[in-house]
Write a protein that holds these residues in place. Sequence first.
Motif, PDB file in Angstrom:
ATOM      1  N   GLU A 153      50.189  25.988 -46.828  1.00  0.00           N
ATOM      2  CA  GLU A 153      49.782  24.601 -47.035  1.00  0.00           C
ATOM      3  C   GLU A 153      48.721  24.525 -48.144  1.00  0.00           C
ATOM      4  OE1 GLU A 153      47.623  21.116 -44.337  1.00  0.00           O
ATOM      5  OE2 GLU A 153      47.798  23.143 -43.558  1.00  0.00           O
ATOM      6  N   GLY A 154      48.995  23.694 -49.149  1.00  0.00           N
ATOM      7  CA  GLY A 154      48.036  23.494 -50.230  1.00  0.00           C
ATOM      8  C   GLY A 154      48.085  24.534 -51.335  1.00  0.00           C
ATOM      9  N   LYS A 155      48.988  25.494 -51.272  1.00  0.00           N
ATOM     10  CA  LYS A 155      49.087  26.544 -52.297  1.00  0.00           C
ATOM     11  C   LYS A 155      50.368  26.359 -53.115  1.00  0.00           C
ATOM     12  CE  LYS A 155      45.439  28.558 -50.673  1.00  0.00           C
ATOM     13  NZ  LYS A 155      44.179  28.316 -51.330  1.00  0.00           N
ATOM     14  N   GLU A 156      50.279  26.633 -54.411  1.00  0.00           N
ATOM     15  CA  GLU A 156      51.430  26.454 -55.300  1.00  0.00           C
ATOM     16  C   GLU A 156      52.402  27.617 -55.238  1.00  0.00           C
ATOM     17  OE1 GLU A 156      50.592  25.506 -59.370  1.00  0.00           O
ATOM     18  OE2 GLU A 156      48.902  24.244 -58.787  1.00  0.00           O
ATOM     19  N   LEU A 157      51.885  28.830 -55.099  1.00  0.00           N
ATOM     20  CA  LEU A 157      52.721  30.025 -55.129  1.00  0.00           C
ATOM     21  C   LEU A 157      52.810  30.656 -53.742  1.00  0.00           C
ATOM     22  CD1 LEU A 157      51.415  31.506 -58.492  1.00  0.00           C
ATOM     23  CD2 LEU A 157      53.564  30.317 -58.105  1.00  0.00           C
ATOM     24  N   PRO A 158      53.886  31.387 -53.474  1.00  0.00           N
ATOM     25  CA  PRO A 158      54.071  31.959 -52.136  1.00  0.00           C
ATOM     26  C   PRO A 158      53.132  33.118 -51.848  1.00  0.00           C
ATOM     27  CG  PRO A 158      55.829  32.665 -53.579  1.00  0.00           C
ATOM     28  CD  PRO A 158      55.004  31.683 -54.355  1.00  0.00           C
ATOM     29  N   LEU A 159      52.927  33.357 -50.548  1.00  0.00           N
ATOM     30  CA  LEU A 159      52.067  34.444 -50.086  1.00  0.00           C
ATOM     31  C   LEU A 159      52.856  35.627 -49.553  1.00  0.00           C
ATOM     32  CD1 LEU A 159      49.465  32.407 -47.985  1.00  0.00           C
ATOM     33  CD2 LEU A 159      49.292  33.110 -50.359  1.00  0.00           C
ATOM     34  N   ALA A 160      54.091  35.375 -49.114  1.00  0.00           N
ATOM     35  CA  ALA A 160      54.846  36.444 -48.464  1.00  0.00           C
ATOM     36  C   ALA A 160      56.343  36.162 -48.511  1.00  0.00           C
ATOM     37  CB  ALA A 160      54.390  36.591 -47.011  1.00  0.00           C
ATOM     38  N   VAL A 161      57.095  37.191 -48.145  1.00  0.00           N
ATOM     39  CA  VAL A 161      58.551  37.120 -48.033  1.00  0.00           C
ATOM     40  C   VAL A 161      58.903  37.705 -46.679  1.00  0.00           C
ATOM     41  CG1 VAL A 161      60.720  37.953 -49.014  1.00  0.00           C
ATOM     42  CG2 VAL A 161      58.810  37.463 -50.526  1.00  0.00           C
ATOM     43  N   GLY A 162      59.843  37.077 -45.962  1.00  0.00           N
ATOM     44  CA  GLY A 162      60.189  37.582 -44.642  1.00  0.00           C
ATOM     45  C   GLY A 162      61.569  37.175 -44.178  1.00  0.00           C
ATOM     46  N   VAL A 163      61.844  37.521 -42.916  1.00  0.00           N
ATOM     47  CA  VAL A 163      63.143  37.261 -42.302  1.00  0.00           C
ATOM     48  C   VAL A 163      62.905  36.497 -40.999  1.00  0.00           C
ATOM     49  CG1 VAL A 163      65.208  38.327 -41.325  1.00  0.00           C
ATOM     50  CG2 VAL A 163      64.095  39.377 -43.293  1.00  0.00           C
ATOM     51  N   MET A 164      63.677  35.429 -40.794  1.00  0.00           N
ATOM     52  CA  MET A 164      63.560  34.629 -39.569  1.00  0.00           C
ATOM     53  C   MET A 164      63.954  35.478 -38.358  1.00  0.00           C
ATOM     54  SD  MET A 164      62.603  31.526 -40.514  1.00  0.00           S
ATOM     55  CE  MET A 164      62.924  30.545 -39.066  1.00  0.00           C
ATOM     56  N   THR A 165      63.123  35.461 -37.310  1.00  0.00           N
ATOM     57  CA  THR A 165      63.447  36.195 -36.084  1.00  0.00           C
ATOM     58  C   THR A 165      64.114  35.289 -35.054  1.00  0.00           C
ATOM     59  OG1 THR A 165      61.236  35.794 -35.202  1.00  0.00           O
ATOM     60  CG2 THR A 165      61.596  37.871 -36.387  1.00  0.00           C
ATOM     61  N   MET A 166      64.137  33.988 -35.327  1.00  0.00           N
ATOM     62  CA  MET A 166      64.872  33.015 -34.507  1.00  0.00           C
ATOM     63  C   MET A 166      65.224  31.831 -35.398  1.00  0.00           C
ATOM     64  SD  MET A 166      61.850  31.418 -32.062  1.00  0.00           S
ATOM     65  CE  MET A 166      61.064  32.903 -31.529  1.00  0.00           C
ATOM     66  N   SER A 167      66.154  31.025 -34.955  1.00  0.00           N
ATOM     67  CA  SER A 167      66.568  29.877 -35.772  1.00  0.00           C
ATOM     68  C   SER A 167      65.451  28.829 -35.827  1.00  0.00           C
ATOM     69  CB  SER A 167      67.838  29.251 -35.200  1.00  0.00           C
ATOM     70  OG  SER A 167      67.551  28.617 -33.983  1.00  0.00           O
ATOM     71  N   SER A 168      65.524  27.947 -36.811  1.00  0.00           N
ATOM     72  CA  SER A 168      64.500  26.911 -36.960  1.00  0.00           C
ATOM     73  C   SER A 168      64.467  25.974 -35.752  1.00  0.00           C
ATOM     74  CB  SER A 168      64.712  26.126 -38.249  1.00  0.00           C
ATOM     75  OG  SER A 168      66.016  25.613 -38.321  1.00  0.00           O
ATOM     76  N   SER A 169      65.630  25.694 -35.157  1.00  0.00           N
ATOM     77  CA  SER A 169      65.626  24.829 -33.966  1.00  0.00           C
ATOM     78  C   SER A 169      64.951  25.534 -32.789  1.00  0.00           C
ATOM     79  CB  SER A 169      67.048  24.400 -33.597  1.00  0.00           C
ATOM     80  OG  SER A 169      67.829  25.509 -33.231  1.00  0.00           O
ATOM     81  N   ASP A 170      65.150  26.867 -32.645  1.00  0.00           N
ATOM     82  CA  ASP A 170      64.469  27.619 -31.581  1.00  0.00           C
ATOM     83  C   ASP A 170      62.966  27.662 -31.817  1.00  0.00           C
ATOM     84  OD1 ASP A 170      66.826  28.085 -30.266  1.00  0.00           O
ATOM     85  OD2 ASP A 170      67.060  30.159 -30.978  1.00  0.00           O
ATOM     86  N   VAL A 171      62.551  27.777 -33.079  1.00  0.00           N
ATOM     87  CA  VAL A 171      61.121  27.770 -33.398  1.00  0.00           C
ATOM     88  C   VAL A 171      60.512  26.449 -32.945  1.00  0.00           C
ATOM     89  CG1 VAL A 171      59.442  27.691 -35.298  1.00  0.00           C
ATOM     90  CG2 VAL A 171      61.266  29.392 -35.331  1.00  0.00           C
ATOM     91  N   ARG A 172      61.211  25.345 -33.224  1.00  0.00           N
ATOM     92  CA  ARG A 172      60.693  24.023 -32.844  1.00  0.00           C
ATOM     93  C   ARG A 172      60.680  23.832 -31.326  1.00  0.00           C
ATOM     94  NH1 ARG A 172      63.670  22.700 -37.701  1.00  0.00           N
ATOM     95  NH2 ARG A 172      62.207  21.952 -39.269  1.00  0.00           N
ATOM     96  N   LYS A 173      61.726  24.336 -30.638  1.00  0.00           N
ATOM     97  CA  LYS A 173      61.809  24.173 -29.173  1.00  0.00           C
ATOM     98  C   LYS A 173      60.799  25.053 -28.447  1.00  0.00           C
ATOM     99  CE  LYS A 173      66.731  23.242 -29.186  1.00  0.00           C
ATOM    100  NZ  LYS A 173      68.008  23.916 -29.047  1.00  0.00           N
TER     101      LYS A 173
END
Length: 196
Positions: A153-173
Amino acid sequence: MFKKFDPSEDVSTSTQVKASVQRGIKSQIHESHPALGEAILDELLPKKPPLVQYKIGPHLMLYCKQSPDKAGGDEPVFFQHRDGPILPTLKFVHKYPKVEFTRVTVDKGAIPFLLGGANVMCPGLTNPGGEMPADDGEKNGLEKGDGVIIYAEGKELPLAVGVMTMSSSDVRKKNKGNGIEVSHFLGDGLWGTDEI
């Protein structure tokens, strides 16, 4: 993954990538990051000179662009762990900031943890300031195993690269536990490597 990476000790073998393999790499990158069109991929990874593949340990491949003058070393641009997604290095993403890689944003509270190499927890993605692609009815914005570029949040360039360990809907639930396994972050061994 690259926290203590040292190219002088950790790289075991290198081979030049065949044209057919390079086309396969491009198609895998296009699947992982659909916003990247063929024209952009051809510009980022031209046919000549071909990529060089370095083996790091038993399960990690690092793909590098050959330097045009042959005098310098090879520049790391993508990497792959086992059969996971092919992910770009942070220096490559910083070099081409306008390219639309698949991305997520974490809230400000996650920044110090990310810079230490910690995985992204679900609340860092769901709290105010965190963002993920929207889920579209039956289809998740992100699936388990998708590669993502992690912005803060508030940064122009990325800080890291990774792989999702669960789907975005599971993250939200669930909003609990590990949401993204971080593979490469600012300040790790790969970030400190300009060429191999």
